[in-house]
Write a protein that holds these residues in place. Structure first.
Motif, PDB file in Angstrom:
ATOM      1  N   LYS A 294       0.812  -1.219   0.000  1.00  0.00           N
ATOM      2  CA  LYS A 294       0.000   0.000   0.000  1.00  0.00           C
ATOM      3  C   LYS A 294       0.845   1.268   0.000  1.00  0.00           C
ATOM      4  CE  LYS A 294      -3.937   2.191   2.216  1.00  0.00           C
ATOM      5  NZ  LYS A 294      -5.013   2.054   3.189  1.00  0.00           N
ATOM      6  N   HIS A 295       1.917   1.298   0.778  1.00  0.00           N
ATOM      7  CA  HIS A 295       2.754   2.504   0.847  1.00  0.00           C
ATOM      8  C   HIS A 295       4.159   2.233   0.316  1.00  0.00           C
ATOM      9  CE1 HIS A 295      -0.176   4.936   2.984  1.00  0.00           C
ATOM     10  NE2 HIS A 295      -0.391   3.928   3.820  1.00  0.00           N
ATOM     11  N   CYS A 303       0.922   2.189   6.992  1.00  0.00           N
ATOM     12  CA  CYS A 303       1.151   3.289   7.923  1.00  0.00           C
ATOM     13  C   CYS A 303       0.515   2.918   9.268  1.00  0.00           C
ATOM     14  CB  CYS A 303       0.599   4.605   7.372  1.00  0.00           C
ATOM     15  SG  CYS A 303      -1.198   4.695   7.308  1.00  0.00           S
ATOM     16  N   ASP A 307      -5.795   5.060   8.196  1.00  0.00           N
ATOM     17  CA  ASP A 307      -5.711   4.908   6.741  1.00  0.00           C
ATOM     18  C   ASP A 307      -5.424   3.434   6.422  1.00  0.00           C
ATOM     19  OD1 ASP A 307      -5.201   5.774   3.890  1.00  0.00           O
ATOM     20  OD2 ASP A 307      -3.249   4.916   4.415  1.00  0.00           O
ATOM     21  N   CYS A 308      -4.582   2.828   7.241  1.00  0.00           N
ATOM     22  CA  CYS A 308      -4.357   1.377   7.167  1.00  0.00           C
ATOM     23  C   CYS A 308      -5.003   0.774   8.404  1.00  0.00           C
ATOM     24  CB  CYS A 308      -2.859   1.070   7.089  1.00  0.00           C
ATOM     25  SG  CYS A 308      -2.125   1.523   5.496  1.00  0.00           S
TER      26      CYS A 308
END
Ligand SMILES: [Zn+2]
Length: 591
Positions: A294-295, A303, A307-308
């Motif tokens: 994802k990041h 993160c 958000d996660c």
């Protein structure tokens, strides 16, 4: 003889051929045992971004909580720690950008600049001959009696360095005074150099400068490492890099199950029922595995915010949350052998929703289900039942701000609901007669500012799965608490026949016979508006239950299933995720 033998041989061959054919057919017809397919997970180590981007830090302290000292090195492409150097003389270290920095004792932090009593200068005397190992470099420094030495890993070699100065001139003067000319040069590091110092001092322990690999710091510990960083205790190790040549990006490298231990108390709560926590642990582990890239643009997987998944290390973990992780260790939710994307939501208000109706793409295991459990604990859910009101002008302004072009709204109606009764299409009409619709759960929540998509308008409320919402409620006492009875009620008579209850229903209380108010719950979910224009007393009124995106597992539903209904974590998972399996990383079924 020959002829006979030939015949015999021919007949034997024919038999063998026909037997082989039968075996082949049987093999073809026999169902093959299901073969476990390993899940494609890159590693059992998760990289969690703690500080990055605009939140990157000029300096970062670590304090070893259970051990003493640190290993320095890097993580290879398999996320395995490769040791280069070590520090065995303290438990508190700080990683700094290699620029002039001073120690701010009030805040226990290093800051950019040369003021203050304790300054770490970025100019060093660096000796020319690089060594192939840290131990060789240390031996060289000691045998030559280099004052204030430290070792710098640069270009894949280990260089002896001496001192730290705030200007090149000061370093040159020191080098001349020490008589190192010819063997050494003054060096100020690059935009990638990171200094490691003993916290609170200007004593440099180690420097790291590499364009290939990034500095990793692993606390020394005889058991499981646990390290303080900015008020939180983390398992695992840390990686530091200067992403754009500036401040430090800080990443926690942590084993998957230790990561889940740091998520569970923040995403659910450390006093919740064990089976609900176990369901959440499997969801959180699976969500992490499904989002490992994802990041990746920042060089980590997940993160530490919602958000996660919220992750703050071990501070709020306790024996119960750790037990939930340990008892489900290594388990993932899968569908057809692939990791699922296991969304979860705080409260579904009576029914979850198919992901296609919320975010627009269909996923076979994210199918809306009617939730008869959650409402049993409604009294414990904050803001479970909600009302959102707007004047026509307020709603118009809100919609205009979100890109809907319309004059003053005249009417609002739910014109389509999903099979589980959630709002699917809202039709609006403005005073000029313009008619338009808002569809999809996410857009509906945003357009109308409602906490969830389970609502009615103009005075109606949806079915929240609890017949207690009307006069038609019956509860029976189960093994683990009261169970709400929905729909028709049946009783077993003395001769074993089952009779539907109609007419009056009576129960014995402590000292009396009381009539139980009951009728079959026939409500069908949210939808029709009692008022045709969606207004009550001139205002548009949205009334509903639950909060969140309504996709996947309801956390409060899981709470109720575990606490009130005695369900196990796998029953919870199978209820909210349609047709899934719970497997280990090697693909074998866990339960
Ligand atoms: Zn994130």
């Amino acid at each position: 003889m020959n002829i006979k033998k030939q015949r015999t041989n021919s007949a034997t061959r024919a038999k063998i051929y026909s037997l082989a054919a039968v075996v082949a057919i049987l093999l073809a017809l026999a169902p093959l045992p299901p073969r476990a397919v390993a899940l494609s997970l890159p590693s059992d180590t998760v990289r969690v971004g703690l500080y990055y981007g605009s939140n990157a830090l000029p300096s970062a302290n670590l304090q070893n909580s259970v051990g003493y000292g640190y290993d320095f090195g890097y993580f290879d492409s398999d996320r395995k720690f490769v040791k280069l150097a070590e520090y065995t003389s303290g438990d508190s270290i700080s990683m700094l950008r290699d620029v002039n920095m001073y120690y701010d004792s009030t805040n226990n932090a290093y800051k950019v600049g040369s003021t203050g009593n304790t300054v770490v200068g970025c100019f060093h005397i660096q000796f020319n001959n690089g060594r192939s190992s840290y131990a060789d470099a240390v031996e060289a420094a000691q045998s030559q009696g280099i004052p204030n030495y430290f070792i710098k890993y640069v270009g894949g070699e280990f260089h002896v360095c001496s001192g730290n100065y705030t200007t090149a001139a000061a370093a040159e003067t020191a080098m001349a005074n020490l008589g190192f000319g010819g063997n050494a040069a003054v060096n100020a590091g690059t935009s990638q150099t990171i200094s490691v110092v003993s916290t609170g001092t200007n004593r440099v322990i180690f420097e790291f400068d590499s364009s290939n690999v990034k500095l990793a710091v692993r606390p020394k510990s005889s058991g499981k490492a646990l390290t303080w960083f900015k008020g939180y205790k983390y398992y695992g190790a840390f990686q530091y890099n200067r992403a754009s040549g500036g401040d430090l990006t800080i990443i926690n490298f942590v084993l998957m199950d230790d990561y889940v231990k740091g998520v569970l108390p923040y995403e659910m709560g450390n006093t919740w029922p064990l089976e609900a926590l176990k369901a959440q642990a499997v969801c959180a582990r699976t969500y992490a595995a499904a989002n490992l890239d994802k990041h990746s643009s920042y060089g980590f997987d997940l993160c530490d915010t919602d958000d996660c998944q919220v992750y703050y290390g071990t501070n709020s973990a306790n024996a119960l949350t750790d037990q939930a992780v340990n008892e489900t260790a290594g388990m993932y939710i899968t569908y057809n052998g692939a990791i699922c994307t296991t969304f979860y939501t705080a409260s579904d208000g009576g029914a979850t929703e198919s992901v296609v109706n919320v975010w627009g793409s269909s996923i076979p295991y994210l199918i809306g289900v009617t939730d008869p459990y959650e409402a049993d604990v409604a009294s414990q859910i904050s803001n479970y039942a909600w009302t959102v009101k707007y004047t026509p002008q307020e709603l118009t302004t809100r919609l205009n701000a979100r890109g809907y072009t319309c004059a003053t709204i005249k009417s609002v109606a739910i014109t389509s609901t999903t099979p589980t009764g959630n709002a699917k299409e809202i039709t609006l009409t403005d005073v000029n007669g313009k008619v338009f619709t808002v569809t999809n759960g996410d857009r509906i929540r945003s357009a109308f500012g409602v906490p969830a998509i389970r609502f009615g308008v103009g005075g109606s409320t949806p079915d929240n799965g609890n017949s207690n919402s009307g006069a038609s409620s019956v509860y029976v006492l189960g093994n683990s608490g009261t169970i709400s009875v929905n729909g028709d009620l049946f009783v077993v008579s003395a001769n074993g026949s089952i009779e539907s209850v109609s007419g009056g229903l009576y129960a014995l209380s402590g000292d009396d016979v009381v009539e139980v108010t009951y009728s079959a719950d026939t409500s069908t979910g949210g939808g029709s508006s009692p008022s045709s224009d969606g207004k009550v007393d001139g205002n548009f009124v949205f009334q509903g239950f639950g909060r969140g995106h309504n996709v996947g597992m309801s956390q409060w539903g899981a709470y109720s299933m575990a606490k009130v209904h005695g369900k196990t974590f796998d029953e919870i998972i199978h209820f909210y995720f349609t047709g899934v399996e719970i497997t280990y990383a090697d693909g074998t079924r866990a339960i």
